[in-house]
Design a protein around this motif. Structure first.
Motif, PDB file in Angstrom:
ATOM      1  N   VAL A 254       3.912  -9.028 -11.543  1.00  0.00           N
ATOM      2  CA  VAL A 254       4.346  -8.520 -10.244  1.00  0.00           C
ATOM      3  C   VAL A 254       5.698  -9.144  -9.932  1.00  0.00           C
ATOM      4  CG1 VAL A 254       2.039  -8.083  -9.324  1.00  0.00           C
ATOM      5  CG2 VAL A 254       3.065 -10.317  -9.000  1.00  0.00           C
ATOM      6  N   ARG A 255       6.468  -8.456  -9.141  1.00  0.00           N
ATOM      7  CA  ARG A 255       7.796  -8.986  -8.814  1.00  0.00           C
ATOM      8  C   ARG A 255       7.661 -10.144  -7.821  1.00  0.00           C
ATOM      9  NH1 ARG A 255      11.930  -5.883  -7.513  1.00  0.00           N
ATOM     10  NH2 ARG A 255      12.837  -7.381  -6.122  1.00  0.00           N
ATOM     11  N   PRO A 256       8.666 -11.013  -7.780  1.00  0.00           N
ATOM     12  CA  PRO A 256       8.637 -12.084  -6.774  1.00  0.00           C
ATOM     13  C   PRO A 256       8.516 -11.466  -5.374  1.00  0.00           C
ATOM     14  CG  PRO A 256      10.383 -12.467  -8.379  1.00  0.00           C
ATOM     15  CD  PRO A 256       9.830 -11.087  -8.651  1.00  0.00           C
ATOM     16  N   GLY A 257       7.724 -12.093  -4.536  1.00  0.00           N
ATOM     17  CA  GLY A 257       7.507 -11.562  -3.195  1.00  0.00           C
ATOM     18  C   GLY A 257       6.199 -10.807  -3.067  1.00  0.00           C
ATOM     19  N   ILE A 258       5.475 -10.630  -4.179  1.00  0.00           N
ATOM     20  CA  ILE A 258       4.139 -10.033  -4.131  1.00  0.00           C
ATOM     21  C   ILE A 258       3.135 -11.166  -4.327  1.00  0.00           C
ATOM     22  CG2 ILE A 258       2.487  -8.428  -5.170  1.00  0.00           C
ATOM     23  CD1 ILE A 258       4.772  -6.873  -3.992  1.00  0.00           C
TER      24      ILE A 258
ATOM     25  N   GLU B  23       0.820  -1.221   0.000  1.00  0.00           N
ATOM     26  CA  GLU B  23       0.000   0.000   0.000  1.00  0.00           C
ATOM     27  C   GLU B  23       0.847   1.261   0.000  1.00  0.00           C
ATOM     28  OE1 GLU B  23       0.669  -1.004   4.330  1.00  0.00           O
ATOM     29  OE2 GLU B  23       0.253  -2.146   2.513  1.00  0.00           O
ATOM     30  N   LEU B  24       2.085   1.174   0.478  1.00  0.00           N
ATOM     31  CA  LEU B  24       2.960   2.349   0.510  1.00  0.00           C
ATOM     32  C   LEU B  24       3.268   2.861  -0.893  1.00  0.00           C
ATOM     33  CD1 LEU B  24       5.423   1.158   3.293  1.00  0.00           C
ATOM     34  CD2 LEU B  24       3.442   2.671   3.538  1.00  0.00           C
ATOM     35  N   LEU B  25       3.191   1.987  -1.867  1.00  0.00           N
ATOM     36  CA  LEU B  25       3.449   2.375  -3.262  1.00  0.00           C
ATOM     37  C   LEU B  25       2.220   2.984  -3.929  1.00  0.00           C
ATOM     38  CD1 LEU B  25       5.361  -0.864  -4.298  1.00  0.00           C
ATOM     39  CD2 LEU B  25       6.348   1.282  -3.475  1.00  0.00           C
TER      40      LEU B  25
ATOM     41  N   LEU C  70       9.540  -1.965  -7.188  1.00  0.00           N
ATOM     42  CA  LEU C  70       9.207  -2.742  -5.997  1.00  0.00           C
ATOM     43  C   LEU C  70       7.893  -3.512  -6.160  1.00  0.00           C
ATOM     44  CD1 LEU C  70      10.153  -0.313  -3.092  1.00  0.00           C
ATOM     45  CD2 LEU C  70      11.476  -2.212  -4.038  1.00  0.00           C
ATOM     46  N   PHE C  71       7.140  -3.189  -7.208  1.00  0.00           N
ATOM     47  CA  PHE C  71       5.847  -3.837  -7.439  1.00  0.00           C
ATOM     48  C   PHE C  71       5.849  -4.690  -8.708  1.00  0.00           C
ATOM     49  CE2 PHE C  71       1.349  -3.796  -8.846  1.00  0.00           C
ATOM     50  CZ  PHE C  71       0.794  -4.443  -7.748  1.00  0.00           C
TER      51      PHE C  71
ATOM     52  N   ILE D 277      -9.338  -8.139  -5.786  1.00  0.00           N
ATOM     53  CA  ILE D 277      -7.973  -8.494  -6.135  1.00  0.00           C
ATOM     54  C   ILE D 277      -7.038  -7.865  -5.112  1.00  0.00           C
ATOM     55  CG2 ILE D 277      -6.198  -8.407  -7.932  1.00  0.00           C
ATOM     56  CD1 ILE D 277      -8.581  -8.143  -9.950  1.00  0.00           C
ATOM     57  N   MET D 278      -6.276  -8.726  -4.438  1.00  0.00           N
ATOM     58  CA  MET D 278      -5.416  -8.279  -3.352  1.00  0.00           C
ATOM     59  C   MET D 278      -3.953  -8.514  -3.714  1.00  0.00           C
ATOM     60  SD  MET D 278      -5.346  -9.590   0.614  1.00  0.00           S
ATOM     61  CE  MET D 278      -6.962  -8.956   0.973  1.00  0.00           C
ATOM     62  N   PHE D 279      -3.129  -7.517  -3.407  1.00  0.00           N
ATOM     63  CA  PHE D 279      -1.690  -7.599  -3.606  1.00  0.00           C
ATOM     64  C   PHE D 279      -1.032  -7.454  -2.238  1.00  0.00           C
ATOM     65  CE2 PHE D 279      -3.568  -5.826  -7.439  1.00  0.00           C
ATOM     66  CZ  PHE D 279      -2.990  -6.584  -8.432  1.00  0.00           C
ATOM     67  N   ILE D 280      -0.295  -8.474  -1.813  1.00  0.00           N
ATOM     68  CA  ILE D 280       0.341  -8.453  -0.499  1.00  0.00           C
ATOM     69  C   ILE D 280       1.848  -8.640  -0.682  1.00  0.00           C
ATOM     70  CG2 ILE D 280       0.502  -9.556   1.768  1.00  0.00           C
ATOM     71  CD1 ILE D 280      -2.327 -10.682   1.246  1.00  0.00           C
ATOM     72  N   SER D 281       2.594  -7.695  -0.158  1.00  0.00           N
ATOM     73  CA  SER D 281       4.056  -7.827  -0.191  1.00  0.00           C
ATOM     74  C   SER D 281       4.484  -8.759   0.929  1.00  0.00           C
ATOM     75  CB  SER D 281       4.722  -6.467  -0.017  1.00  0.00           C
ATOM     76  OG  SER D 281       6.116  -6.635   0.062  1.00  0.00           O
ATOM     77  N   THR D 282       5.300  -9.739   0.572  1.00  0.00           N
ATOM     78  CA  THR D 282       5.838 -10.648   1.577  1.00  0.00           C
ATOM     79  C   THR D 282       7.292 -10.327   1.867  1.00  0.00           C
ATOM     80  OG1 THR D 282       6.455 -12.294  -0.078  1.00  0.00           O
ATOM     81  CG2 THR D 282       4.253 -12.486   0.891  1.00  0.00           C
ATOM     82  N   LEU D 283       7.794  -9.252   1.266  1.00  0.00           N
ATOM     83  CA  LEU D 283       9.190  -8.845   1.446  1.00  0.00           C
ATOM     84  C   LEU D 283       9.274  -7.798   2.545  1.00  0.00           C
ATOM     85  CD1 LEU D 283      10.165  -8.396  -2.286  1.00  0.00           C
ATOM     86  CD2 LEU D 283      10.520 -10.393  -0.847  1.00  0.00           C
ATOM     87  N   HIS D 284      10.211  -7.981   3.437  1.00  0.00           N
ATOM     88  CA  HIS D 284      10.392  -7.027   4.522  1.00  0.00           C
ATOM     89  C   HIS D 284      11.859  -6.687   4.621  1.00  0.00           C
ATOM     90  CE1 HIS D 284       6.266  -7.675   5.744  1.00  0.00           C
ATOM     91  NE2 HIS D 284       6.488  -8.961   5.588  1.00  0.00           N
TER      92      HIS D 284
END
Length: 109
Positions: free
Chosen positions: A71-75, A16-18, A64-65, A100-107
């Motif tokens: 989508v990039r790996p980790g989304i 969501e920050l993007l 990053l998205f 449709i949900m996009f969740i970043s798994t990268l921290h």
């Protein structure tokens, strides 16, 4: 066929920050042929949606998205609460009222 398509977009895990820090929004997609005149498809796909998101909602750091046309790996992408891998990923034809949900798994550390 209806000209417009209404869907719910959700962003989490930092994605969501993007997108102006907005976690949930309902959007109305325009006619596919109006937005992509060169596209011969009749229905919006996730592939088309990602281009539309980049052009219209993504505010910063597209790398990053997105990676290439996906989508990039980790989304993690969920379509109606199910992993998009079960629905055809980029080729999934979006339906009215889809979520449709996009969740970043990268921290980062």
């Amino acid at each position: 066929m209806a000209d417009k398509l209404i869907i719910e977009l959700l962003f989490g895990g930092g994605a969501e920050l993007l997108f102006d820090k907005i976690k949930k929004r309902t959007i109305e997609l325009p006619s596919l042929q109006k937005y992509f005149p060169e596209n011969n498809n009749e229905k919006w796909t996730i592939r088309d949606l990602l281009v539309w998101l980049k052009d219209n909602l993504l505010r910063e750091r597209p790398e990053l998205f997105l990676q290439g046309e996906s989508v990039r790996p980790g989304i993690l992408v969920l379509i109606n609460d199910a992993d998009w891998e079960l629905s055809g990923e980029l080729n999934y034809e979006i339906q009215n009222n889809d979520s449709i949900m996009f969740i970043s798994t990268l921290h980062g550390g």
